[in-house]
Design a protein around this motif. Structure first.
Motif, PDB file in Angstrom:
ATOM      1  N   ARG B  79       0.824  -1.210   0.000  1.00 50.27           N
ATOM      2  CA  ARG B  79       0.000   0.000   0.000  1.00 50.27           C
ATOM      3  C   ARG B  79       0.857   1.258   0.000  1.00 50.27           C
ATOM      4  NH1 ARG B  79      -4.867  -1.722   4.160  1.00 50.27           N
ATOM      5  NH2 ARG B  79      -5.295  -3.688   3.111  1.00 50.27           N
ATOM      6  N   MET B  83       2.273   0.816  -8.053  1.00 50.84           N
ATOM      7  CA  MET B  83       2.931   0.045  -9.118  1.00 50.84           C
ATOM      8  C   MET B  83       2.277   0.324 -10.456  1.00 50.84           C
ATOM      9  SD  MET B  83       3.811  -3.665  -7.559  1.00 50.84           S
ATOM     10  CE  MET B  83       2.877  -3.594  -6.050  1.00 50.84           C
ATOM     11  N   PHE B  85       2.524  -0.791 -14.672  1.00 52.56           N
ATOM     12  CA  PHE B  85       3.018  -1.890 -15.501  1.00 52.56           C
ATOM     13  C   PHE B  85       2.996  -1.531 -16.973  1.00 52.56           C
ATOM     14  CE2 PHE B  85       0.829  -3.299 -11.727  1.00 52.56           C
ATOM     15  CZ  PHE B  85       1.765  -4.120 -11.119  1.00 52.56           C
ATOM     16  N   ARG B  89      -2.398  -3.528 -16.684  1.00 46.55           N
ATOM     17  CA  ARG B  89      -3.067  -4.366 -15.680  1.00 46.55           C
ATOM     18  C   ARG B  89      -4.314  -3.706 -15.101  1.00 46.55           C
ATOM     19  NH1 ARG B  89       0.111  -8.689 -12.484  1.00 46.55           N
ATOM     20  NH2 ARG B  89       1.611  -9.333 -14.046  1.00 46.55           N
ATOM     21  N   LEU B  90      -5.192  -3.278 -15.987  1.00 48.15           N
ATOM     22  CA  LEU B  90      -6.474  -2.730 -15.524  1.00 48.15           C
ATOM     23  C   LEU B  90      -7.502  -3.856 -15.511  1.00 48.15           C
ATOM     24  CD1 LEU B  90      -6.482   0.571 -17.627  1.00 48.15           C
ATOM     25  CD2 LEU B  90      -5.697   0.234 -15.280  1.00 48.15           C
ATOM     26  N   LEU B  91      -8.577  -3.636 -14.757  1.00 50.84           N
ATOM     27  CA  LEU B  91      -9.672  -4.606 -14.745  1.00 50.84           C
ATOM     28  C   LEU B  91     -10.650  -4.198 -15.830  1.00 50.84           C
ATOM     29  CD1 LEU B  91     -10.251  -5.005 -10.923  1.00 50.84           C
ATOM     30  CD2 LEU B  91      -9.131  -6.588 -12.492  1.00 50.84           C
ATOM     31  N   ARG B  94     -14.512  -3.334 -15.275  1.00 52.95           N
ATOM     32  CA  ARG B  94     -14.879  -2.238 -14.377  1.00 52.95           C
ATOM     33  C   ARG B  94     -14.560  -0.905 -15.040  1.00 52.95           C
ATOM     34  NH1 ARG B  94     -13.606  -4.147  -8.343  1.00 52.95           N
ATOM     35  NH2 ARG B  94     -13.878  -6.388  -8.669  1.00 52.95           N
ATOM     36  N   LEU B 102     -10.055   1.224  -6.732  1.00 52.02           N
ATOM     37  CA  LEU B 102      -9.738  -0.077  -6.120  1.00 52.02           C
ATOM     38  C   LEU B 102      -8.746  -0.007  -4.948  1.00 52.02           C
ATOM     39  CD1 LEU B 102     -10.466  -3.013  -6.246  1.00 52.02           C
ATOM     40  CD2 LEU B 102      -8.746  -3.351  -8.008  1.00 52.02           C
ATOM     41  N   PRO B 103      -7.618   0.701  -5.071  1.00 55.32           N
ATOM     42  CA  PRO B 103      -6.683   0.739  -3.929  1.00 55.32           C
ATOM     43  C   PRO B 103      -7.320   1.351  -2.678  1.00 55.32           C
ATOM     44  CG  PRO B 103      -5.638   1.608  -5.905  1.00 55.32           C
ATOM     45  CD  PRO B 103      -7.081   1.436  -6.231  1.00 55.32           C
ATOM     46  N   VAL B 105     -10.597   1.269  -1.952  1.00 54.89           N
ATOM     47  CA  VAL B 105     -11.551   0.281  -1.441  1.00 54.89           C
ATOM     48  C   VAL B 105     -10.798  -0.755  -0.610  1.00 54.89           C
ATOM     49  CG1 VAL B 105     -13.150  -1.561  -2.097  1.00 54.89           C
ATOM     50  CG2 VAL B 105     -13.162   0.606  -3.343  1.00 54.89           C
ATOM     51  N   ILE B 106      -9.663  -1.192  -1.150  1.00 51.90           N
ATOM     52  CA  ILE B 106      -8.854  -2.193  -0.439  1.00 51.90           C
ATOM     53  C   ILE B 106      -8.388  -1.645   0.907  1.00 51.90           C
ATOM     54  CG2 ILE B 106      -6.604  -3.349  -0.489  1.00 51.90           C
ATOM     55  CD1 ILE B 106      -7.041  -3.674  -3.527  1.00 51.90           C
ATOM     56  N   ILE B 114     -13.433   8.383  -1.086  1.00 52.98           N
ATOM     57  CA  ILE B 114     -13.010   7.714  -2.318  1.00 52.98           C
ATOM     58  C   ILE B 114     -13.377   8.568  -3.521  1.00 52.98           C
ATOM     59  CG2 ILE B 114     -13.480   5.743  -3.851  1.00 52.98           C
ATOM     60  CD1 ILE B 114     -13.624   3.970  -1.401  1.00 52.98           C
ATOM     61  N   ARG B 150      -4.358   5.107 -10.754  1.00 54.59           N
ATOM     62  CA  ARG B 150      -4.612   4.056  -9.768  1.00 54.59           C
ATOM     63  C   ARG B 150      -3.433   3.903  -8.810  1.00 54.59           C
ATOM     64  NH1 ARG B 150      -5.145  -1.952 -11.883  1.00 54.59           N
ATOM     65  NH2 ARG B 150      -2.909  -1.629 -12.053  1.00 54.59           N
TER      66      ARG B 150
END
Lengths: 319, 224
Positions: B79, B83, B85, B89-91, B94, B102-103, B105-106, B114, B150
């Motif tokens: 956290r 990172m 890439f 590396r997206l979803l 969504r 997402l980070p 929410v995690i 948010i 992100r």
């Protein structure tokens, strides 16, 4: 770290609690949403669980009904005390009167040898054969009804006591077949429990496999969540809730199946009961039964998803 | 901020990706890791968020000794590291908004917060008007900017990017690098692996060169 946590002001604590609740709420609703997005597949899985849960639930309900019926019969248990043929009429009349006073006995009815012969003549159609007899070969019989609320053991004890009377020749417990029926019912109940345990394992495996596939299909997402610092608990949570939802849905479907089966059986069962002159009331699951069924579904679903999550989530590591 | 002490990484198949790396990256530095493919750039980067564990030596990140870090604390480490890439590396199922959120929410950030922070992050990368769309409808450069938003939304002290411009044309690459420069200016430590020597030289930042797993060159940033 611990001291820091202890010194946190309450607002911080409340925020943590809110975050915890909202994380669970999100996982709970999110899991339901995923089931909803693949309705057919979810429904099929839930249907398998429903059938697996409905079978033992239905059997247990059937047995409960059967036991309800036979419990009514047990009150009718009677003892026939056959007296020795040489007992004089005034003796057996006195004996009947004494037994009438016994606290363990509700009623003692005397059937004299003459009455017995009369009855035999009336029902057997053997008048000619009986006419050949020069004396009455039948003994006097006392029909003894145990006191209300006597269980099978008490009735058996009473039978033993009556058998010890000097005038008694033979005591027949009309309840013997009822005891056999009770044994059969008990056997069926044990068998149902064994089947229920096996079907419970089947439910766990079905949910476990479904969750395993759900994990596989979301592997990429889980890897990203791990990259972004998602804890194991965060990743596990939605799958555990998914298992619970499957179990709950399975429980609801099982409920519908059992109630439908009851609806179909109620008519014939009542007709059968009526033919025996009793007003049989087919008893449903009731509030307790419904709660147990749904709880069983949820617990088994959770167990299944725990199994899958424990085995497969560790294997997912970012590459 | 990041310190490597004689770090080696040998893979189970015997391949030695890193040999005796000593490296210190200070808070707020922007550092490029360069070298031919197979020189160990990615491996070095992957040691920072503990995607790999070193075979030998020590890695310290934001005061944490990674060799002794328990498995349960890895999320806490990650956290603190944003990172990025090469393949974003997206979803894909969504929206842009949900990807960037997402980070947070995690990390259990409240929904109100948010919304505020996701919009700030998207505004920073110039994609505020695209929050409702899905990543597939975006160009490569835009997807990478979502990836950066992100990584940055939780305001980590460290950003780690593995070939962030590998799939982008020079103009877009330059834009992306300017974004990283902006983060560095506000005190974020930025580590970028790249083999785009021309682009790196124009930026004038510290450049570390790897060759077959060894650190062979360390050119400090040009005095600005």
């Amino acid at each position: 770290m611990a001291e820091v946590a202890a010194r946190r002001p309450p607002s911080r604590l409340r925020r943590a609690a809110n975050a915890y609740v909202s994380a669970h709420g999100r996982a709970l609703v999110g899991a339901l949403g995923r089931l909803y997005r693949t309705p057919l597949a979810s429904l099929m899985t839930a249907a398998v669980l429903g059938v697996a849960l409905a079978l033992p639930a239905g059997f247990l309900l059937l047995l409960a009904n059967l036991q309800g019926v036979t419990a009514g019969w047990e009150a009718d248990a009677r003892l026939s005390v056959f007296l020795k043929t040489d007992v004089a009429p005034d003796r057996y009349r006195a004996l009947a009167a004494t037994l009438e006073q016994d606290p363990d006995i509700a009623a003692a009815t005397l059937i004299t040898p003459e009455q017995a012969l009369e009855e035999l003549r009336a029902v057997s159609g053997m008048q000619d054969a009986l006419a050949l007899l020069d004396s009455n070969p039948l003994p006097a019989v006392l029909l003894v009804q145990p006191a209300a609320g006597a269980d099978p053991e008490a009735a058996a004890a009473l039978a033993e006591r009556l058998e010890a009377l000097p005038d008694a020749d033979l005591v027949q417990l009309d309840q013997a077949w009822l005891q056999r029926l009770a044994s059969v019912v008990e056997l069926a109940r044990r068998g149902t429990l064994v089947i229920a345990a096996m079907l419970g394992i089947a439910v766990i495996l079905v949910v476990g496999n479904t969750i395993r596939m759900a994990i596989e299909s979301r592997r990429e997402e889980l890897v990203i969540i791990k990259l972004l610092g998602g804890t194991d608990a965060f990743i596990r949570r939605p799958f555990l809730y998914e298992g619970c939802w499957y179990g709950l849905l399975g429980g609801v479907l099982a409920l519908l199946l059992v109630e439908t089966a009851l609806l179909l059986l109620r008519g014939p069962a009542t007709a059968l009961a009526a033919s025996y002159g009793s007003a049989l009331l087919v008893q449903g699951l009731g509030m307790d039964g419904v709660a147990w069924l749904l709880a069983a579904g949820v617990v088994l679903g959770l167990a299944g998803s725990r199994l899958a999550v424990g085995r497969h989530l560790r294997a997912i590591e970012p590459r | 901020m990041i310190r490597f002490d004689s770090v080696s990484k040998r893979y189970p198949n015997g391949y030695e990706a890193l040999r005796g790396i000593n490296l210190h990256i200070r808070r707020g530095e922007m550092v490029f890791i360069t070298g031919h493919s197979g020189a160990g750039k990615s491996t070095l980067l992957r040691l920072i968020p503990l995607l790999e564990r070193p075979s030998n030596g020590q890695v310290l990140v934001a005061g944490l000794n990674l060799v002794r870090l328990r498995r349960g604390l890895i999320p806490q480490l990650r956290r603190r590291i944003g990172m990025i890439f090469q393949d974003y590396r997206l979803l894909h199922d969504r929206t842009v908004y949900d990807n960037v959120a997402l980070p947070l929410v995690i990390a259990g950030v409240s929904p109100l917060e948010i919304g505020r922070r996701v919009r700030a992050a998207l505004d920073k990368v110039g994609l505020l008007d695209r929050e409702r769309v899905y990543p597939v409808t975006l160009s490569g450069g835009e997807q990478q900017r979502v990836g950066i938003a992100r990584a940055e939304v939780s305001r980590p002290p460290i950003l780690v990017a593995d070939e962030p411009t590998g799939n982008l044309d020079p103009a877009l690459s330059w834009e992306i690098m300017q974004l990283f420069r902006d983060f560095q200016r506000v005190g974020v430590t930025v580590v970028i692996a790249s083999h785009d020597i021309g682009l790196i030289e124009r930026l004038g930042q510290r450049v570390i060169t790897l060759e077959r797993g060894r650190l062979v060159d360390d050119i400090p940033a040009e005095a600005a």
